[in-house]
Motif scaffolding. Structure first.
Motif: not given
Length: 121
Positions: A1-9, A93, A89
């Protein structure tokens, strides 16, 4: 999971909001997902009988592959949003922002719910 992605947030919010026992509890996350999916279906005029009929249909079939079913959820959610003229999206958010502003209320609800129950209260 990439940092900053919605999933990470979302993960960051889950860690900030819930006790460690709930972070990776697949059963708990599954129940909350199903609850939200049913609420979306209800808000989109799905009847209780239609929901029951679909439960019988789905559970009468073999279990699917989790990875493929996640993809199916994402595709069908995007298609529903297109049909309902909702920006997926933006809605996501807005909900994450709302969740951050309600951490105390969410924690209080979590503390009073029965452990291991599919029901939220």
């Amino acid at each position: 999971m990439s940092t900053g992605s919605f999933q990470h947030r979302v993960w960051q919010w889950v860690v900030a909001c819930f006790p460690p026992s709930a972070h990776l509890n697949v059963q708990e996350r599954n129940h909350r997902f199903l609850e939200e999916a049913l609420e979306l279906a209800q808000a989109s005029s799905c009847t209780k009988q239609e929901a029951h009929d679909l439960v019988e249909y789905v559970f009468g079939r073999a279990k699917g592959d989790v990875h493929q079913e996640v993809g199916g959820v994402m595709v069908t959610l995007a298609a529903l949003c297109n049909a309902a003229q909702i920006e997926m999206d933006e809605a996501a958010e807005c909900e994450l922002d709302r969740n951050w502003s309600h951490i105390d209320r969410i924690r209080a609800k979590q503390a009073t719910k029965p452990q291991g129950s599919a029901l939220p209260q």
